[in-house]
Design an enzyme around this catalytic site. Structure first.
Site, mmCIF file in Angstrom:
data_model
loop_
_atom_site.group_PDB
_atom_site.id
_atom_site.type_symbol
_atom_site.label_atom_id
_atom_site.label_comp_id
_atom_site.label_asym_id
_atom_site.label_seq_id
_atom_site.Cartn_x
_atom_site.Cartn_y
_atom_site.Cartn_z
ATOM 1 N N LYS A 38 62.430 -29.694 2.375
ATOM 2 C CA LYS A 38 61.885 -30.825 1.608
ATOM 3 C C LYS A 38 62.090 -30.567 0.128
ATOM 4 C CE LYS A 38 57.228 -31.063 1.628
ATOM 5 N NZ LYS A 38 55.870 -31.451 2.076
ATOM 6 N N GLU B 159 59.993 -26.563 7.166
ATOM 7 C CA GLU B 159 60.469 -27.847 6.643
ATOM 8 C C GLU B 159 61.409 -27.705 5.447
ATOM 9 O OE1 GLU B 159 58.155 -31.522 7.165
ATOM 10 O OE2 GLU B 159 57.669 -31.246 5.054
ATOM 11 N N GLU C 83 51.731 -38.233 14.917
ATOM 12 C CA GLU C 83 50.878 -37.721 13.845
ATOM 13 C C GLU C 83 49.575 -38.499 13.702
ATOM 14 O OE1 GLU C 83 52.724 -36.390 10.108
ATOM 15 O OE2 GLU C 83 51.388 -37.779 9.100
ATOM 16 N N GLU D 267 49.680 -29.673 10.735
ATOM 17 C CA GLU D 267 50.660 -29.988 9.695
ATOM 18 C C GLU D 267 50.037 -30.002 8.297
ATOM 19 O OE1 GLU D 267 52.634 -33.632 12.359
ATOM 20 O OE2 GLU D 267 52.131 -33.925 10.270
ATOM 21 N N SER D 268 50.751 -29.472 7.345
ATOM 22 C CA SER D 268 50.461 -29.579 5.906
ATOM 23 C C SER D 268 49.399 -28.613 5.384
ATOM 24 C CB SER D 268 50.005 -30.993 5.519
ATOM 25 O OG SER D 268 50.880 -31.972 5.986
ATOM 26 N N ASN E 110 47.638 -34.065 10.846
ATOM 27 C CA ASN E 110 48.026 -33.882 9.451
ATOM 28 C C ASN E 110 46.798 -33.509 8.633
ATOM 29 O OD1 ASN E 110 49.382 -33.773 7.065
ATOM 30 N ND2 ASN E 110 50.159 -35.875 7.109
ATOM 31 N N LYS F 34 62.108 -36.043 9.998
ATOM 32 C CA LYS F 34 60.841 -36.330 9.347
ATOM 33 C C LYS F 34 61.031 -37.591 8.507
ATOM 34 C CE LYS F 34 56.820 -34.171 9.093
ATOM 35 N NZ LYS F 34 56.458 -33.543 7.877
HETATM 36 O O1 LIG Z 1 54.400 -29.245 2.427
HETATM 37 P P1 LIG Z 1 53.260 -29.030 3.362
HETATM 38 O O2 LIG Z 1 51.926 -29.241 2.749
HETATM 39 O O3 LIG Z 1 53.362 -27.699 4.073
HETATM 40 O O4 LIG Z 1 53.391 -30.179 4.506
HETATM 41 C C1 LIG Z 1 54.490 -30.229 5.389
HETATM 42 C C2 LIG Z 1 54.426 -31.505 6.220
HETATM 43 O O5 LIG Z 1 53.312 -31.444 7.037
HETATM 44 C C3 LIG Z 1 54.422 -32.758 5.330
HETATM 45 O O6 LIG Z 1 55.632 -32.790 4.663
HETATM 46 C C4 LIG Z 1 54.205 -34.056 6.106
HETATM 47 C C5 LIG Z 1 53.277 -34.257 7.065
HETATM 48 N N1 LIG Z 1 53.341 -35.531 7.553
HETATM 49 C C6 LIG Z 1 54.329 -36.181 6.910
HETATM 50 C C7 LIG Z 1 54.800 -37.479 7.062
HETATM 51 C C8 LIG Z 1 55.863 -37.866 6.293
HETATM 52 C C9 LIG Z 1 56.420 -37.015 5.349
HETATM 53 C C10 LIG Z 1 55.959 -35.711 5.185
HETATM 54 C C11 LIG Z 1 54.909 -35.279 5.968
#
Ligand SMILES: O=P(O)(O)OC[C@@H](O)[C@@H](O)c1c[nH]c2ccccc12
Length: 260
Positions: free
Chosen positions: A57, A55, A166, A217-218, A187, A117
């Site tokens: 960001k 990503e 998601e 994710e995340s 997520n 995104k």
């Molecule tokens: O930075 P991380 O913790 O690796 O997460 C990435 C991504 O999953 C996260 O940016 C995200 C997951 N769902 C979203 C919905 C909107 C915006 C952003 C996101």
């Protein structure tokens, strides 16, 4: 008002503004006149082994500014060179400091499929994603109804875009499946209070049938995290912050992929 309410409110307002410049009908016509996409995002994730969605960001509502310097094009090229299967680009301008132009320029410059995104709250944003060169859009269950998700997936199908649906809890996973999602992103971060628990992926994995792609994710920050997600049979991981904070992104990705 929660941050999620604010994010969706802003996405609606952005859409209202955008429609003043180009109407939905006009944008739709433009998007449908482009060559149909080939569902490349799903295909990239379907390949054997764990896929990496990296990503771009600059900031996030939970962490503030993550990257002072944000040479987004170079970052995307580095991701691609280091073996990223897909790239996720934040286009939300206010909290994530993203931009449609980042996506457009990145999608033009790399050959791996890109995800827009953003907080999709209107079909307009899907046609726009296509115009920007995206191969996939994000549909977040907690801000949409099952009917909307169904409708948006069918718009994606018409354009040849993939939909990453998601979900954050069991009820949302069921909603995504009922709506016909072919790719579900669990997520690990709760968008309401930002708490992170990679156990989410483990708990919800069994609810997702083998023919539906599963993306975690995340909050993925170590080789150990990646190994665990691989073990539960994730098809892909989506990693943002860990890569964005790494001085040498290629080396970090290689480390996480177990190539180093
Ligand atoms: O930075 P991380 O913790 O690796 O997460 C990435 C991504 O999953 C996260 O940016 C995200 C997951 N769902 C979203 C919905 C909107 C915006 C952003 C996101």
């Amino acid at each position: 008002m929660t941050i999620l309410d604010q994010l969706t409110g802003c996405a609606r307002e952005r859409t209202v503004q955008a429609k003043l410049r180009i109407s939905l009908e006009e944008l739709k016509q433009q998007a449908l006149s482009l060559p149909k996409g080939n569902f490349t995002f799903e295909k990239a994730i379907k390949k054997p082994g764990l896929s990496f969605i990296c990503e771009c960001k600059k900031a996030s509502p939970s962490k503030g500014i993550i990257a002072q310097e944000f040479p987004y094009l170079q970052i995307a090229k580095d991701y691609e060179a280091a073996g990223a299967d897909c790239i996720s680009v934040l286009t939300e301008p206010k909290w994530f400091l993203g931009s449609d132009q980042y996506l457009k320029k990145i999608a033009d410059a790399v050959s791996v499929p890109c995800l827009r995104k953003d907080f999709t709250v209107d079909e307009y944003m899907i046609y726009k994603a296509k115009m920007l060169g995206a191969s996939a859009v994000l549909l977040i269950c907690s801000i949409l109804s099952e009917e909307q998700i169904k409708e948006y997936i069918s718009i994606c199908d018409e354009l040849g875009l993939s939909a990453l649906v998601e979900a954050h809890d069991e009820c949302e996973v069921r909603m995504a499946l009922n709506a016909g999602a072919r790719m579900i992103g669990v997520n690990n971060r709760n968008l309401k209070d930002f708490s992170v628990d990679t156990g989410n992926s483990r708990r919800f994995r069994k609810l997702i049938p083998p023919d539906v792609l599963f993306v975690s994710e995340s909050g993925v920050s170590s080789v150990e995290d990646v190994r665990k997600l691989c073990e539960i049979g994730a098809d892909a991981v989506l990693i943002g912050e860990t890569l964005m904070r790494a001085e040498n992104k290629a080396a970090k990705l290689a480390e996480l992929r177990g190539v180093l």
